[in-house]
Design a protein around this motif. Sequence first.
Motif, mmCIF file in Angstrom:
data_model
loop_
_atom_site.group_PDB
_atom_site.id
_atom_site.type_symbol
_atom_site.label_atom_id
_atom_site.label_comp_id
_atom_site.label_asym_id
_atom_site.label_seq_id
_atom_site.Cartn_x
_atom_site.Cartn_y
_atom_site.Cartn_z
ATOM 1 N N SER A 91 6.735 14.416 2.664
ATOM 2 C CA SER A 91 5.352 14.011 2.936
ATOM 3 C C SER A 91 5.021 12.707 2.218
ATOM 4 C CB SER A 91 4.351 15.111 2.564
ATOM 5 O OG SER A 91 4.390 15.362 1.183
ATOM 6 N N GLN A 92 5.600 12.487 1.030
ATOM 7 C CA GLN A 92 5.385 11.225 0.327
ATOM 8 C C GLN A 92 6.053 10.072 1.073
ATOM 9 O OE1 GLN A 92 3.355 10.690 -2.470
ATOM 10 N NE2 GLN A 92 3.650 8.616 -1.683
ATOM 11 N N LEU A 93 7.210 10.319 1.665
ATOM 12 C CA LEU A 93 7.876 9.290 2.469
ATOM 13 C C LEU A 93 6.987 8.874 3.635
ATOM 14 C CD1 LEU A 93 10.295 7.517 3.217
ATOM 15 C CD2 LEU A 93 11.275 9.500 4.385
ATOM 16 N N ILE A 94 6.396 9.842 4.304
ATOM 17 C CA ILE A 94 5.501 9.527 5.425
ATOM 18 C C ILE A 94 4.298 8.723 4.930
ATOM 19 C CG2 ILE A 94 3.988 10.530 7.188
ATOM 20 C CD1 ILE A 94 7.052 10.729 7.773
ATOM 21 N N THR A 95 3.731 9.123 3.795
ATOM 22 C CA THR A 95 2.602 8.377 3.211
ATOM 23 C C THR A 95 3.011 6.940 2.912
ATOM 24 O OG1 THR A 95 1.649 10.387 2.283
ATOM 25 C CG2 THR A 95 0.991 8.310 1.256
ATOM 26 N N ASP A 96 4.186 6.764 2.322
ATOM 27 C CA ASP A 96 4.679 5.425 1.990
ATOM 28 C C ASP A 96 4.932 4.596 3.248
ATOM 29 O OD1 ASP A 96 4.560 6.139 -0.680
ATOM 30 O OD2 ASP A 96 6.734 6.342 -0.925
#
Length: 201
Positions: free
Chosen positions: A30-35
């Motif tokens: 989910s952090q990858l998607i946010t980034d």
Amino acid sequence: MLALSYAANQQGTTGGVLSVTAASTPSSYSQLITDRRAALKGLGAAAEAALLAADDAGSSSADAATALQQYTQAYVCRSPAATAASPAGCVRVAAQQRSRPVFGALVGGRYFSPAGALAGWDVQGLGLSSLQETPVLVTRGEYEEVARSSAEQLAGLLPKGQLAELAGAGSYQHIDAWESHLTGVEVHLCAAEGSPIPKTA
């Protein structure tokens, strides 16, 4: 992500895993998607809209293809030769040869929205105690899609995590900054093995 999951599952087994290099890896999917979505904003509203619409539809358009090329050159691989259309650079060749079934299973065929088997991946769900003795080198390119704060967070969560940022590189550090990438990995492996670091490193 897959390397960290594998290493966590191998602890306590014969052979185990000596060390891990986690290139362009955040602490969660989910952090990858946010980034990635934050990086999209750097391309401008039209490119962002085209890529998000294509991601939602599961198909591409001419505008989305152009925007994806911009995204790739800005954040993924900054080497003009690697992203060239003609003759086809290694990034284009790799994209053409990517296994659609594997891409679909892992990320649901989507790049900017969580889907597929990795959608719920989180390093904290691995049981960090299983990585107590495993040195992990977290690498990121200076200009890549994974934010510096995300890479720092991952390195900080791992008991033996260390962060290295490669100047001038995108996510494909092994292409954009191949010498410093290989040197960093070599030094990391030598330290994990207890071997002397070669004078060339």
